[in-house]
Design a protein around this motif. Structure first.
Motif, short mmCIF file in Angstrom:
data_model
loop_
_atom_site.label_atom_id
_atom_site.label_comp_id
_atom_site.label_asym_id
_atom_site.label_seq_id
_atom_site.Cartn_x
_atom_site.Cartn_y
_atom_site.Cartn_z
N GLY A 145 0.83 -1.21 0.00
CA GLY A 145 0.00 0.00 0.00
C GLY A 145 0.86 1.26 0.00
N MET A 146 1.97 1.22 0.75
CA MET A 146 2.87 2.38 0.79
C MET A 146 3.49 2.63 -0.59
SD MET A 146 4.83 1.52 4.35
CE MET A 146 5.90 2.94 4.44
N LYS A 168 2.24 2.04 -3.44
CA LYS A 168 1.25 2.60 -4.38
C LYS A 168 1.18 4.12 -4.29
CE LYS A 168 -2.16 -0.97 -4.02
NZ LYS A 168 -3.55 -1.23 -3.87
N THR A 169 1.55 4.66 -3.15
CA THR A 169 1.42 6.12 -2.98
C THR A 169 2.71 6.87 -3.34
OG1 THR A 169 2.20 6.09 -0.70
CG2 THR A 169 -0.16 5.72 -1.03
N LEU A 170 3.77 6.12 -3.65
CA LEU A 170 5.06 6.80 -3.91
C LEU A 170 5.07 7.51 -5.26
CD1 LEU A 170 7.70 4.16 -2.73
CD2 LEU A 170 6.98 6.26 -1.54
N LYS A 171 5.71 8.65 -5.29
CA LYS A 171 5.84 9.41 -6.54
C LYS A 171 7.17 9.01 -7.19
CE LYS A 171 2.46 12.63 -5.96
NZ LYS A 171 1.76 11.77 -5.02
#
Ligand code: G1P
Length: 292
Positions: A217-218, A220-223
């Motif tokens: 989940g973490m 998935k949020t990374l740029k």
């Protein structure tokens, strides 16, 4: 709840350092002695009883799928010729439950891991990078077993580490250590491939990890930065929150993504081989006499 059942092996690199062999043969199929590197890595999971493996490959890696699948004609032939030992060796290649995920564009290690997300969801997973083999001798605790035990007893993500010095420090992710108890280190921070001056310690991250269920989940949020998504960014957040551990490992690591490391693995595995170990040893001794 912290039981580890699945693994991801990112192996989508094009292996251009090994051209021309990697033009038609995917890098994970390069063999050390008689076995492709990808099979050695899958076998590292036997020590923790994981059979569900997702291999992340580059487009056109069908031969890896064939390697882990069934070859009925070959099996029939080996059996009818009475070559049962070879049949068992062949059969051992299909004992894993392997899924394949294709990484269409190279977008970093976290990008590769995200390709496996449909098979992993929010479960914890072992992560084994495809360019490294970790050999455990008879008296060594296998690296993945060590990591799985730490994860299962603490519920925290854990990475394998080794000591490096000099120029080698800048080749790896590097960890700061807050404290250490019974060989388990609490990681305080991470810096990816630092200069010697920026390094936090002499502890390098090697390509073996057990990551908790929240990591996918973490990621998935990374740029992306420089068109890549960095696993290190998520690990750094875990470290800040006191949720990342590290441990040294027993045994020996071979960097088979590097030509010299690959040759070392072949020479040492040949020396350990029951079939050709003695001959190889005699040959190397003879050869060494004439080396300058
Ligand atoms: C990756 C990781 C790095 C780690 C290394 C181990 O880097 O990003 O932190 O130290 O694997 O081999 P890569 O070698 O893929 O650039």
């Amino acid at each position: 709840m912290n039981k580890l059942k699945k693994a991801i092996i990112p192996a989508a690199g094009l292996g251009t350092r090994f051209l021309p062999i990697t033009k038609a043969v995917p890098k994970p199929m390069l063999s050390v002695l008689d076995k492709p590197t990808i099979q050695y890595i899958a076998e590292e999971l036997s020590s923790v009883g994981i059979e569900d493996i997702v291999i992340v490959v580059s487009p056109g890696s069908d031969v890896i799928q064939r390697h882990f699948g069934k070859n009925q004609d070959l099996e029939d032939r080996l059996l009818s010729d009475g070559k049962t030992a070879l049949y068992e060796i062949e059969k051992a290649t299909r004992r894993f439950n392997v899924q394949f995920a294709v990484q269409e564009v190279p977008n970093g290690l976290a990008g590769a891991i995200l390709c496996a997300e449909p098979y992993i969801g929010d479960e914890p997973f072992a992560l084994l990078l495809g360019d490294e083999l970790i050999y455990a001798g008879e008296n060594d605790k296998p690296c993945m077993k060590r990591l799985a035990e730490i994860f299962e007893s603490t519920g925290k993500s854990v990475i394998a580490t080794m000591e490096v010095f000099g120029d080698d420090v800048s080749k790896y992710g590097n960890i700061g250590i807050a404290n250490e108890e019974d060989g388990v280190m609490q990681v305080s921070a991470i810096v990816e491939k630092p200069s010697l001056a920026e390094a936090l310690s002499n502890n390098a991250i090697i390509g073996r990890y057990v990551l908790s269920g929240k990591v996918m989940g973490m990621l998935k949020t990374l740029k992306p930065r420089n068109n890549e998504i960095y696993l290190t960014d998520a690990l750094d957040t875990l470290a800040e929150n006191g949720e990342l551990l590290a441990s040294c490992f027993e045994g020996k690591r071979y960097d088979v993504g590097d030509k010299f490391g690959y040759i070392k693995a072949n020479v040492e595995f040949a020396l350990m081989s029951k079939e050709i170990g003695e001959d190889t040893s005699a040959y190397i001794k003879e050869l060494a006499k004439n080396l300058k």
